[in-house]
Design an enzyme around this catalytic site. Structure first.
Site, mmCIF file in Angstrom:
data_model
loop_
_atom_site.group_PDB
_atom_site.id
_atom_site.type_symbol
_atom_site.label_atom_id
_atom_site.label_comp_id
_atom_site.label_asym_id
_atom_site.label_seq_id
_atom_site.Cartn_x
_atom_site.Cartn_y
_atom_site.Cartn_z
ATOM 1 C CE LYS A 17 1.087 1.345 4.284
ATOM 2 N NZ LYS A 17 1.688 2.589 4.713
ATOM 3 C CB ALA A 103 9.949 0.519 2.444
ATOM 4 N N GLY A 108 4.738 -6.188 5.942
ATOM 5 C CA GLY A 108 4.383 -7.210 6.943
ATOM 6 C C GLY A 108 2.873 -7.376 7.037
ATOM 7 C CB SER A 109 0.108 -4.886 7.192
ATOM 8 O OG SER A 109 0.288 -4.360 8.481
ATOM 9 C CG ASP A 142 -0.445 -0.099 7.363
ATOM 10 O OD1 ASP A 142 -1.140 0.891 7.684
ATOM 11 O OD2 ASP A 142 0.797 -0.054 7.258
HETATM 12 O O1 C5P Z 1 -0.103 -1.646 14.284
HETATM 13 P P1 C5P Z 1 1.339 -1.774 13.960
HETATM 14 O O2 C5P Z 1 1.980 -2.960 14.600
HETATM 15 O O3 C5P Z 1 1.617 -1.699 12.494
HETATM 16 O O4 C5P Z 1 2.040 -0.485 14.587
HETATM 17 C C1 C5P Z 1 3.416 -0.397 14.823
HETATM 18 C C2 C5P Z 1 3.660 0.744 15.782
HETATM 19 O O5 C5P Z 1 3.328 1.979 15.160
HETATM 20 C C3 C5P Z 1 2.798 0.702 17.023
HETATM 21 O O6 C5P Z 1 3.415 -0.051 18.036
HETATM 22 C C4 C5P Z 1 2.717 2.159 17.409
HETATM 23 O O7 C5P Z 1 3.899 2.561 18.064
HETATM 24 C C5 C5P Z 1 2.700 2.858 16.084
HETATM 25 N N1 C5P Z 1 1.365 3.185 15.591
HETATM 26 C C6 C5P Z 1 0.645 4.204 16.210
HETATM 27 N N2 C5P Z 1 -0.596 4.536 15.738
HETATM 28 C C7 C5P Z 1 -1.124 3.911 14.668
HETATM 29 C C8 C5P Z 1 -0.409 2.888 14.022
HETATM 30 C C9 C5P Z 1 0.835 2.542 14.502
HETATM 31 O O8 C5P Z 1 1.120 4.800 17.176
HETATM 32 N N3 C5P Z 1 -2.330 4.279 14.217
#
Ligand code: C5P
Length: 290
Positions: A17, A103, A108-109, A142
């Site tokens: 994405k 990147a 990963g998502s 994501d």
């Molecule tokens: O959800 P994900 O594991 O991709 O998020 C990685 C890190 O990015 C989270 O641990 C958080 O620190 C930050 N994050 C956030 N707010 C979001 C998405 C991600 O603070 N909406």
């Protein structure tokens, strides 16, 4: 999302994405940040092979990626099986990586979403897309979007999705510098809510019926991480100006970086920009919407 079958394995493409604008609204009590972003799936993809097996096991073409239980693909198998009534689904998985890591492309998502879709297909579709999105939300912010891809407005952590129909027909050139940006670091540095109103937020508020007119969106792109990531990694700003000089209608960073993309309405100009980046030794991808 494209699905393929080869040699008895079930195959899922895990589309990347990009964020067509990304505003960080505020920090929430749970530590996550409230977002407003338009996500676009593009046809740069990892490929995930899945077949039934006696034991669940993952292999990957990229030796730098862990294939242990922390890998989002194996975590997807776990959350899928937890929701499944009856015997767990055991599978052999092979992941062919193409999406650069760190990147801002949701690699990963994307893999987690592809694993959930593939398992659901293998098990005779016990879950709706809405349930798959809910499971995906346990794996990455994501991932819910990447269950169905397309174009969508995302709010909340990224899991509150409204599909959009974008009338524009564009080519995307992605420039991926050899620097990985940690998402956790980027969120720790960003100052949310600095601009309670902005051209991008006004544009999003004006959307009605899910339709996005041709070029209106690309004139208002903003990414709240861009300034801080470019200050730490000047190559990101250099690549953005390279894309702009190459004739992109708009350029922006994706997610928390480090990828920058240019949006082109002319296929030849986009191809030239892509080849120019490759000639400079930069990782570049020529993409269409997925
Ligand atoms: O959800 P994900 O594991 O991709 O998020 C990685 C890190 O990015 C989270 O641990 C958080 O620190 C930050 N994050 C956030 N707010 C979001 C998405 C991600 O603070 N909406």
């Amino acid at each position: 999302m494209e699905q393929l079958e080869r040699g008895g394995s079930l195959v899922e493409k895990a589309w990347a994405k990009i964020n067509l604008g990304l505003k960080v609204r505020w920090r929430r009590a749970d530590g996550y940040h409230e977002l407003c972003t338009i996500m676009q799936a593009v046809d740069l993809a990892d490929v995930l092979w899945i077949e039934p097996a006696a034991q669940t096991r993952l292999t990957c073409t990229d030796p730098e990626l862990s294939t242990g239980p922390d890998n989002l693909v194996l975590r997807a198998v776990e959350v899928f099986n937890c929701r499944l009534s009856g015997a767990p689904c055991r599978v052999r998985l092979h992941l062919e990586k193409h999406i650069p890591m760190g990147a801002g492309l949701g690699g990963g998502s994307a893999d987690a979403a592809a694993a959930l879709r593939g398992l659901n297909r293998l098990c005779g579709a016990p879950f709706s897309a809405a349930v798959l999105r809910e499971l995906a939300g346990l794996l990455g912010s994501d991932a819910p979007f990447l269950i169905s891809g397309g174009t969508a407005l995302a709010r909340g952590r990224g899991e509150q999705l409204e599909p959009l129909h974008w009338e524009g027909d564009f080519y995307y050139v992605l420039a991926c510098p050899e620097v990985a940006v940690s998402t956790v670091w980027a969120y720790s540095q960003v100052q949310p809510g600095l601009t309670p109103s902005s051209p991008y937020l006004n544009f999003v508020s004006s959307l009605s019926g899910g339709r996005v007119a041709g070029k209106a969106l690309i004139n208002v792109l903003e990414n709240d991480f861009q300034g801080l990531v470019e200050r730490a990694n000047p190559i990101v700003a250099e690549l953005r100006s390279h894309l702009s000089l190459a004739g992109a209608q708009a350029c922006s960073m994706s997610g928390s970086g480090s990828t920058v993309y240019g949006i082109f309405d002319d296929r030849n100009a986009a191809q030239r920009a892509h080849q120019g980046l490759r000639a400079k030794g930069c990782r570049s991808f020529f993409c269409r919407p997925a």
